[in-house]
Scaffold this active site. Sequence first.
Site, short mmCIF file in Angstrom:
data_model
loop_
_atom_site.label_atom_id
_atom_site.label_comp_id
_atom_site.label_asym_id
_atom_site.label_seq_id
_atom_site.Cartn_x
_atom_site.Cartn_y
_atom_site.Cartn_z
N ASP A 25 -4.12 -1.13 -2.03
CA ASP A 25 -4.06 0.22 -2.58
C ASP A 25 -2.62 0.73 -2.46
OD1 ASP A 25 -4.83 3.05 -3.20
OD2 ASP A 25 -6.85 2.26 -2.90
N SER A 63 -12.91 4.83 -7.58
CA SER A 63 -12.06 4.55 -6.42
C SER A 63 -12.70 5.02 -5.13
CB SER A 63 -10.71 5.25 -6.57
OG SER A 63 -9.82 4.51 -7.35
N HIS A 70 -3.89 8.10 -2.21
CA HIS A 70 -5.07 7.34 -2.64
C HIS A 70 -5.47 6.27 -1.63
CE1 HIS A 70 -7.38 4.57 -5.29
NE2 HIS A 70 -7.68 5.67 -5.97
#
Length: 762
Positions: free
Chosen positions: A144, A548, A219
């Site tokens: 990620d 996600s 994220h």
Amino acid sequence: MRLAQVLTLFLFIRFTLVHGANNNAKHYIVYMGEHSHPNSESVIRANHEMLASFTGRHAQSYLEGAKEAALHHYSKSFRGFSAMLTPEQAKKIAESDWVVSVFESRTNKVHTTRTWDFLGVGSSRQYKHLQMDSSSNVIVGVIDSGIWPESESFTDEGLGPVPEKFKGECVPGEQFALSNCNRKIIGARFYFKGFEAEHGPLESLNKTFFRSARDSDGHGTHTASTIAGSVVANASLFGMARGIARGGAPSARLAIYKACWFNLCSDADILNAMDDAISDGVDILSLSLGPDPPQPIYFEDAVSIGAFHAFRKGVLVSASAGNSFFPGTAANVAPWILTIAASSVDRIFNSNIYLGNSRILKGFSLNPLEMETSYGLIAGSAAAAKGITPYNASFCKNNTLDATLIKGKIVVCTIETVTDNRREKSIFIRQGGGVGMILIDPSAKDVGFQFVLPGTLIGQEEAILLQEYMATETNPVARIYPTITVLNTKPAPAVTAFSSMGPNVITPDIIKPDITGPGLNILAAWSPVATEATAERSVNYNIISGTSMSCPHISAVAAIIKATQPSWSPAAIKSAIMTTATVLDNTRCLIGREPNGTETTPFDYGSGHINPTAALEPGLIYDFDSSDIINFLCSTGANPEQLKNLTGQLTYCPNPPIPSYNLNYPSIGVSNMNGSLSVPRTVTYYGRGQTVYAAYIEHPVGVKVTVTPSKLCFTKTGEKMSFRVDFTPYRNSNGSFAFGALTWSNGIHNVRSPIGLNVLSV
């Protein structure tokens, strides 16, 4: 034969160099499957020798040029490299029989508290015990945007030593030291060569970043803490979603692989990260990212390639299906990947609108801002800048609104396409002096967006009431209230509007997605420097939505299963998760799809919504291994030379090939049914003592289904039994799939497999 091909290749590349063909070089991945080299150094040397003809007439200059040309070497779990090549060079290399595939490195995108209680984890004594087992040695690799190691979610209190099996590293870099790793974050690496080859230097984007595993996007921190975050009390986003934040597997260890920058991830970097992660010894790999539709074929797609080798090494890869809204857009659809859709939980965030006539309209957003009084309302279409049509102004995009008309007012905007940047609209309104925004957005009204000024989303019904009020009042006014958190809402779960849908465009016989999990308005840890997504406000915990967010929920459940069943294969873990899922919401009706509760099928939710507690004891397992995957690849047209490169062994396909629908998958799909058909499956019993499972059928419309035998009698755990499912169509399905299900039940465990059939003829 191979020597001749190498010589031809060298001559060809030398010719193109002499004639200046390198001016149109692009970043390509050359993938060569398994290798028999003794170590990484040997692979890299072989790669350089293969590339040596790029650079000049003398052997030494060839070698030096090759070292410069190669950006990544894949040398641990499989062989390959990435390099700058012309299309002609790439084509020539692809024609060599020692290469599986050559493809341009593409850019992937990231697929961007309460949830574990909603999933029933908080009330399950068994699951809670496993969650908090401090002796857990399960390692989850997260590919990620990195991690914010100082977050409370990554404390290692109560954890034992780093598992001996882990062979990874904590790589220092910008504002990331060895001390930033601990017994929770046990490894951290970062990759940027692919990104820079495709997008230019990181510095050229003029955004905040760290050339290290430190997360500047938020994220990666969010997904990692959803998987294995430690227990943090009283977490919230400005009071919204307040409660205990924890990962699904709080005792699991995290190995961080930063391959994403500014929410974009290069194929070449992803593949390098997967190569490292497999070699490092992770048990689960979680990837909340993927390509834009259409999905590339399996061996021209970095995630599919890396996941194939992970599967062969016993590593489960869990990946998000994507946020592309429409049928046929699901990403990461290889059968050796667990593909995750997104659904809601029983919680909403209301930021309501109080109109001047005392009517309250229900709005949705993540709005911490207080509006002290009411302000005038104006439609974007009524505030068009000079030269802009009212229609174009209604979307409130840059330079479309007249600042003199919107100053001091709440602007009512509409959505042009589902991909509109909603956050930007509020920025443009603020620039013009506006004080608030009401966005008419029926398709995404349930998604919690954050704006730089008081703002909220409304659906079609509220939009009609608002427009009626504005049309009948001379001076319409409104006030937008801060968000309140509403719990125990019904119906829930529902598949989110944005969640990508099947069918699988590469192999329609494999139903995708596989499973759905919480992906709407999820609270988790965040990078405090990632303020673009938080409307310029620095926060330690943030609420965001996407597949996600659902992916790490499933990855966490997979980690817990791996802890309880360390010998289980990736396929067995996948089966346990899929066959125990539920297709009913909390009103006991079939799961719907947002925003309006429209009817759903397995192309929306796969096998259903994750049930973590049931997945720990599935009863029966549909298992498959590398040899089954090879047979599957034969059915898709793979030839012996490709398979030899893939596996490192001489491999022949059955003749005739075994149909892809015969893969021992936990769901059953047949995309081209002409007349009657039989599909075999084998299950393995995991339980205590003797038991009998009986088959129950939900018949697809127009198809008679029988199962032989209809009862399976097991005497001991680990016992395997096979059965046959016979489909007899009596009506074609008019170009679409007809759905049903097969459930094996012993009165305690219900092992459910969705069925999807496209009947072309009877």
